[in-house]
Structures are given as structure tokens and as C-alpha cells.
Design an enzyme around this catalytic site. Structure first.
Site, PDB file in Angstrom:
ATOM      1  N   ARG A 258       0.884  -1.187   0.000  1.00 48.38           N
ATOM      2  CA  ARG A 258       0.000   0.000   0.000  1.00 48.38           C
ATOM      3  C   ARG A 258       0.909   1.220   0.000  1.00 48.38           C
ATOM      4  NH1 ARG A 258      -5.341   1.303   3.475  1.00 48.38           N
ATOM      5  NH2 ARG A 258      -6.095  -0.041   1.809  1.00 48.38           N
TER       6      ARG A 258
ATOM      7  N   GLN B 196     -10.043  -4.162  -3.597  1.00 47.70           N
ATOM      8  CA  GLN B 196     -11.359  -3.735  -3.114  1.00 47.70           C
ATOM      9  C   GLN B 196     -12.424  -3.930  -4.186  1.00 47.70           C
ATOM     10  OE1 GLN B 196     -12.125  -2.292   0.143  1.00 47.70           O
ATOM     11  NE2 GLN B 196     -14.112  -2.952  -0.639  1.00 47.70           N
TER      12      GLN B 196
ATOM     13  N   HIS C 130      -7.248   0.690  -6.508  1.00 49.21           N
ATOM     14  CA  HIS C 130      -7.494  -0.185  -5.348  1.00 49.21           C
ATOM     15  C   HIS C 130      -8.136  -1.488  -5.853  1.00 49.21           C
ATOM     16  CE1 HIS C 130      -7.776  -1.372  -1.322  1.00 49.21           C
ATOM     17  NE2 HIS C 130      -8.687  -0.564  -0.849  1.00 49.21           N
TER      18      HIS C 130
ATOM     19  N   CYS D   5     -16.259   1.387   0.219  1.00 50.22           N
ATOM     20  CA  CYS D   5     -15.127   0.527   0.594  1.00 50.22           C
ATOM     21  C   CYS D   5     -14.766   0.653   2.078  1.00 50.22           C
ATOM     22  CB  CYS D   5     -13.920   0.834  -0.278  1.00 50.22           C
ATOM     23  SG  CYS D   5     -13.214   2.475  -0.030  1.00 50.22           S
TER      24      CYS D   5
ATOM     25  N   ASP E 241     -17.208   7.117  -2.126  1.00 48.76           N
ATOM     26  CA  ASP E 241     -16.026   6.963  -1.266  1.00 48.76           C
ATOM     27  C   ASP E 241     -15.765   8.316  -0.610  1.00 48.76           C
ATOM     28  OD1 ASP E 241     -13.700   5.968  -0.101  1.00 48.76           O
ATOM     29  OD2 ASP E 241     -12.517   5.995  -1.956  1.00 48.76           O
TER      30      ASP E 241
ATOM     31  N   ARG F 298     -13.270  -9.019   1.251  1.00 47.03           N
ATOM     32  CA  ARG F 298     -11.841  -8.768   1.009  1.00 47.03           C
ATOM     33  C   ARG F 298     -11.048 -10.020   1.372  1.00 47.03           C
ATOM     34  NH1 ARG F 298      -9.786  -3.556   1.151  1.00 47.03           N
ATOM     35  NH2 ARG F 298      -7.810  -4.572   0.639  1.00 47.03           N
TER      36      ARG F 298
HETATM   37  N1  NVA Z   1     -10.002   6.415  -1.538  1.00 49.50           N
HETATM   38  C1  NVA Z   1      -9.651   6.054  -0.180  1.00 49.50           C
HETATM   39  C2  NVA Z   1      -9.842   4.576   0.033  1.00 49.50           C
HETATM   40  C3  NVA Z   1      -9.489   4.098   1.411  1.00 49.50           C
HETATM   41  C4  NVA Z   1      -9.626   2.615   1.556  1.00 49.50           C
HETATM   42  C5  NVA Z   1      -8.214   6.467   0.079  1.00 49.50           C
HETATM   43  O1  NVA Z   1      -7.363   6.285  -0.802  1.00 49.50           O
HETATM   44  O2  NVA Z   1      -7.942   6.973   1.165  1.00 49.50           O
HETATM   45  N1   CP Z   2     -11.210  -0.418   2.289  1.00 44.84           N
HETATM   46  C1   CP Z   2      -9.941  -0.457   2.736  1.00 44.84           C
HETATM   47  O1   CP Z   2      -8.989  -0.685   1.985  1.00 44.84           O
HETATM   48  O2   CP Z   2      -9.813  -0.263   4.078  1.00 44.84           O
HETATM   49  P1   CP Z   2      -8.479  -0.025   4.906  1.00 44.84           P
HETATM   50  O3   CP Z   2      -7.956   1.333   4.540  1.00 44.84           O
HETATM   51  O4   CP Z   2      -8.936  -0.096   6.344  1.00 44.84           O
HETATM   52  O5   CP Z   2      -7.493  -1.099   4.574  1.00 44.84           O
END
Ligand code: NVA
Ligand code: CP
Length: 306
Positions: free
Chosen positions: A105, A135, A132, A261, A221, A289
Site C-alpha cells: 500500500r 477492493q 485499489h 469501501c 467513497d 476482502r
Molecule cells: N479512496 C480512499 C480509500 C481508502 C480505503 C483512500 O485512498 O484513502
Molecule cells: N477499504 C480499505 O482498503 O480499508 P483499509 O484502509 O482499512 O485497509
């Protein structure tokens, strides 16, 4: 030597591979629900590298690897040499000599691409600024569980053209469905950033209500994704009218699902009435997931199982 199969963006796999993975995820989910031990990855190790925070991604990968008989190691920027400027290419060489599979990540997609180019083992995108894919795999699996194939269906995306939006757009091309996107002015989809060569599977709407009309699935989101916190106040003003509420759900199909998500901000991108209401499947999405990523790790390490 066979090239290593990575999962860096949704289009890295094709429709046939997703069809296999969704079936496999259902089987693996059934083993889990029935307390049937299933250990195809004994002695395999997953390294999880986090440069941003996470609850679901860490938990689902770590628990998933354990449930498949393997082990998972959590690394983050703060506690590793990555945080002190060790080149990502060097980190990839080293880490991929010690483990069997890696999940990352991070911020720009370029970072994970560079890591993968120097990795001996499969690399999975656990979220970047651009994508992502794990997800969206879980979300589509959740849709299929409820309503069958997503092919030909309409997904309404309301809000930011972020990593989730980009990945829905790629998935629409791979799995042949449509996305109706409504973003505030100035936050429109950038096809190149979304990795879209085919723009025939989405349509842009100025009015979010129109994007939701007759949709099979309505999704949104956070207004401000991780890494964009400096824009938070400005975004709160710009996104005011892009909140999924009961009126938007009312113009969608009566059996439309609501997805997010998570984590969510009730009162910003979605009302409590919708996310906690009967059409919301957010807890299934989160749980799935675990199941889809177990299928994915098994596939990347062992290939198709019959
Ligand atoms: N779009 C959000 C998703 C978090 C799981 C982010 O990147 O923070
Ligand atoms: N939806 C998702 O990826 O959640 P986290 O940021 O908690 O991993």
C-alpha cells in the site's frame, strides 16, 4: 523462466481469470464458514508493506495468509529503511528473496510498478493513489453473490474520481459493464491516470441524481483520500452536493445495492440512512476482502486449482 504474474491494477487479469477467481473465492469462503481447514500455502510467507494506514487491508491479508497455512509479516515506512530513503528497487530485490509474495500500500502507482519490476515474486496492489484493485474484486464478488453476473449492469459512482473510481472504470472494461460517473467540476475522471484505453464503458453526468437513475449499484467513497489531506477543507465545500442520500437511492433500481469501501464519513459522502439502511452491503464488502484475496494469493502462487 515464466514471467511473474503481478496484480498491480485491475486490468492485469482478464475476464476468464476473474471468473475463475470469483468461483474460487466462493469455495474458499465456504471452507472458512464451515471451519474446514484449507492449507495450500504451508511454508509460504507474505510481506505486507504499508506506507499508508489500514484496518481492513492489513487484517484481511494477514488473517487470510494465516488461514491458508502461511505466514504474514507487517512492514511500514516508519520502521523500515524505506522511510530512510532506501531505493524501492533495492528493497524489492531484498524483500523478494526472503518471501514468496508481497502486498504493498503506497502513494504513486509508479512506486509499486518499480517495486514489481525488481521483484522475483508476485506483487499485489493493496491501494495506491491511482488504484485499489483488491477492493473492487471484493465489491464485484459481493454484487455477484447478491444478483449474479455484473455484465451489462450499471454502476453509479458519485464523488471523487479517486483510486476506487479509476478501478471501477477499468473493471467495467474488463468485465463489460457500465459506470455512470458524477464528480464535482474540477474533479473529473482523467482517463490516462485511470489507465483507460477504452472509454466506451463510462458516461459522465453533471447531476449525481442522473448518474444514479436506474443504476443496479450506487457507490461512493470519501471526499478526501489518504495523501490529499491538505485539500480537505476545500473538498468539503466542493463536494457538498455529491452526498449519496435516500433520494439518490430512490431513483436507482428498487433492488439497487449501496457500496462503500470504508472507512466512511456519515454526513459527508453518504447519509447514515443509506449506509446503515437495507440496500447497503458494506459489511459483506469488507468481509469479502478476506475471501477474494485468499483466492488471489492462491492463484498467484499455485495457479488454478481444480
Ligand atoms: N479512496 C480512499 C480509500 C481508502 C480505503 C483512500 O485512498 O484513502
Ligand atoms: N477499504 C480499505 O482498503 O480499508 P483499509 O484502509 O482499512 O485497509
Amino acid at each position: 523462466m515464466k514471467p511473474v504474474q503481478h496484480f498491480l491494477q485491475f486490468r492485469d487479469l482478464d475476464a476468464q481469470q476473474y471468473s475463475y477467481l470469483f468461483e474460487r473465492a466462493a469455495r474458499i469462503k465456504a471452507y472458512f464458514k464451515n471451519y474446514e481447514m484449507y492449507h495450500p500455502l504451508v511454508d509460504r510467507t507474505l510481506a505486507m508493506i504499508f506506507e499508508k494506514q489500514s484496518t481492513r487491508t492489513r487484517l484481511s491479508f494477514e488473517a487470510g495468509m494465516h488461514q491458508l497455512g502461511g505466514a504474514a509479516i507487517y512492514l511500514n515506512t516508519r520502521d523500515t529503511q524505506l522511510g530512510r530513503g532506501e531505493p524501492v528497487e533495492d528493497a524489492a530485490q531484498v524483500i523478494s528473496r526472503m518471501v514468496d509474495i508481497v502486498m504493498i500500500r503506497t502513494f504513486e502507482q509508479d512506486i509499486i510498478e518499480r517495486f514489481a519490476a525488481h521483484s522475483r515474486v508476485p506483487v499485489i496492489n493493496g491501494l495506491t493513489n491511482e488504484y485499489h484493485p483488491c477492493q473492487i474484486m471484493a465489491d464485484i464478488f459481493t454484487y455477484i453473490e447478491r444478483h449474479g453476473s455484473i455484465q451489462g449492469k450499471t454502476v453509479a459512482w458519485v464523488g471523487d474520481s479517486n483510486n476506487m473510481c479509476n478501478t471501477w472504470l477499468q473493471a467495467a472494461v474488463v468485465l463489460d459493464f457500465n459506470v455512470h460517473v458524477s464528480t464535482p467540476p474540477g474533479y473529473e475522471v482523467e482517463p490516462e491516470r485511470a489507465g483507460l484505453y477504452d472509454t466506451t464503458h463510462y458516461e459522465q453526468f453533471d447531476d449525481p441524481m442522473e448518474a444514479c437513475r436506474d443504476a443496479h449499484l450506487v457507490t461512493t467513497d470519501v471526499w478526501t483520500s489518504m495523501g490529499f489531506e491538505a485539500e480537505n477543507e476545500e473538498r468539503k465545500r466542493d463536494f457538498q452536493d455529491w452526498q449519496v442520500d435516500a433520494d439518490m437511492m430512490r431513483v436507482a433500481r428498487s433492488d439497487a445495492l449501496f457500496m462503500h469501501c470504508l472507512p466512511a464519513h456519515r454526513g459527508e459522502e453518504v447519509t447514515a440512512e443509506v449506509i446503515d439502511g437495507p440496500q447497503s452491503v458494506v459489511w459483506d464488502e469488507a468481509e469479502n476482502r478476506l475471501h477474494v484475496q485468499k483466492a488471489l494469493m492462491e492463484y498467484l502462487l499455485l495457479g488454478e486449482q481444480h
